[in-house]
Design a protein around this motif. Structure first.
Motif, PDB file in Angstrom:
ATOM      1  N   LEU A  30       0.822  -1.208   0.000  1.00  0.00           N
ATOM      2  CA  LEU A  30       0.000   0.000   0.000  1.00  0.00           C
ATOM      3  C   LEU A  30       0.861   1.265   0.000  1.00  0.00           C
ATOM      4  N   LEU A  31       2.062   1.179   0.589  1.00  0.00           N
ATOM      5  CA  LEU A  31       2.951   2.338   0.698  1.00  0.00           C
ATOM      6  C   LEU A  31       3.771   2.599  -0.565  1.00  0.00           C
ATOM      7  N   THR A  32       3.717   1.692  -1.535  1.00  0.00           N
ATOM      8  CA  THR A  32       4.455   1.918  -2.780  1.00  0.00           C
ATOM      9  C   THR A  32       3.736   2.946  -3.650  1.00  0.00           C
ATOM     10  N   SER A  33       4.465   3.504  -4.597  1.00  0.00           N
ATOM     11  CA  SER A  33       3.904   4.540  -5.472  1.00  0.00           C
ATOM     12  C   SER A  33       2.858   3.953  -6.419  1.00  0.00           C
ATOM     13  N   PRO A  34       1.897   4.778  -6.845  1.00  0.00           N
ATOM     14  CA  PRO A  34       0.889   4.287  -7.799  1.00  0.00           C
ATOM     15  C   PRO A  34       1.536   3.875  -9.117  1.00  0.00           C
TER      16      PRO A  34
END
Length: 403
Positions: free
Chosen positions: A192-196
């Motif tokens: 969830l914390l990774t970039s889109p």
């Protein structure tokens, strides 16, 4: 090495090890840890609850059948959809599956739907991980980055089962799976914390419109697929029943060291197997690996203590790591250049079918003839597959020379 070369090497490392790479690497590692321990520990847990081994085999096979049905569609969906959203869906669903395992240790009615959800979730995870990684690292560094992810699989396979069985022995299987639910949830949070990621442009239609039978299956790769059914089925089959066998007949609560020895042996043996493949060719490599695999199965059938399980792990780990790359290469050789993706997909379908069939049939064999005879019986498909594969490789060589 010059100071300039050192600086270049460091800069390249830091290009790979960006925030997204680190988050995804840790997420994938902890998810693999949760996944790697499930097959053996779930079977042992259900056995302690009084479930018959034939029923455990049928239920364990559901995961393979789910993967078999879903896998052909997973690649087109991943290619045409938003990678991060699909990844989040998959790891979220996987976390739910681990929680369902915990509930199945209280009420076995949860067992079958748990395996179904696990099969669907893991199929997407195994498909989307490498593709998502490609979004976060430079193209020229992708091979290096992917190598790190392969290390995470080895680490997870080596440490997960000893830890899981130790927790189950101390707190019980229900609590152990709840602990691993938290582990899987941490992996989901890190994704969830990774970039889109961007959604690819599609020329009309939805992300499901790219699914075509011709892209999902290669009839040219049927023979390698059937060979893989025997090998992968055997590996999955012994994993399902081994812990229950050790617990019921030998009183060994923690045989996780089998997986540890198998994983590290495979890792250490890879340079030797690669050299053997280069110098002697795929046929010699496959025969050597097949004999080692069969010897490991014989050792498993005769096991009287933990040391024999570890020896079996070494032999099977060596064999499996010699067989897998050769089978992948055979699949690639049988199809035209423009059909390699379909050939690869067909190879994985063989793995899914093997896992499903071996778990189901193995459960009936173990119930009817006992664990030891069941493990020994797996030697037959392994040796038969080795002979057929060697013959098939010779046939391919003749065809290529004729051309």
């Amino acid at each position: 090495m010059s100071e300039k070369a050192n600086t270049t090497k460091k800069n390249k490392f830091f290009e790979i090890a960006n925030k997204n790479f680190i988050m995804l690497f840790i997420a994938y590692t902890v998810i693999c840890v949760a996944h790697s321990m499930t097959q053996a520990t779930a079977s042992a847990g259900w056995k302690t609850m009084g479930m018959d081994m034939s029923v455990i085999g049928i239920i364990s096979g559901i995961q393979g059948w789910a993967a078999f049905i879903i896998r052909p569609f997973s690649a087109p969906i991943v290619d045409r959809g938003n990678k991060k959203k699909i990844y989040l869906f998959a790891v979220g669903l996987f976390t739910v599956a681990i929680f369902m395992y915990a509930q199945s240790m209280v009420n076995t009615a949860w067992a079958a739907p748990t395996k179904l959800i696990h099969g669907i979730a893991w199929t997407f995870i195994s498909t989307v991980t490498a593709v998502t990684l490609s979004e976060y690292v430079p193209r020229e560094d992708y091979g290096t980055a992917l190598g790190f992810f392969m290390v995470s699989q080895m680490i997870a396979s080596a440490i997960s089962q000893p830890i899981a069985f130790a927790l189950a022995g101390k707190f019980g299987y229900h609590t152990m799976f709840l602990i691993f639910t938290v582990v899987a949830a941490v992996g989901t949070a890190l994704v969830l914390l990774t970039s889109p990621t961007k959604t690819p442009e599609r020329k009309g239609g939805s992300m499901f419109s790219g699914i075509k039978l011709n892209n999902l299956f290669a009839k040219e790769a049927i023979m390698p697929m059937l060979i893989n059914v025997a090998y992968q089925g055997t590996r999955s089959g012994i994993t399902v029943f081994m812990a229950a066998f050790a617990l019921e007949e030998l009183g060994l609560e923690n045989i996780g060291l089998f997986a540890t020895f198998a994983s590290f042996t495979g890792w250490v043996a890879r340079p030797f197997l690669g050299s053997l493949l280069d110098k002697k060719g795929p046929k010699a490599t496959l025969i050597t690996a097949g004999i080692s695999f069969s010897a490991g199965l014989l050792c498993l059938a005769m096991a009287q203590n933990l040391a024999m399980f570890c020896i079996a792990g070494i032999l099977i780990g060596f064999g499996q790591n010699g067989i897998s790359p050769v089978l992948m290469a055979i699949s690639m050789r049988t199809v035209p250049e423009e059909r390699k993706a379909a050939g690869n997909s067909t190879n994985y379908l063989g793995m899914d079918i093997g896992s499903a069939v071996a778990a189901t049939a193995g459960g009936f064999m173990v119930s009817a003839f006992g664990y030891r005879l069941g493990f020994a019986a797996f030697i037959v498909p392994v040796m038969l597959a080795t002979v057929v594969a060697a013959w098939y490789l010779g046939r391919l060589d003749k065809k290529e020379k004729a051309k």
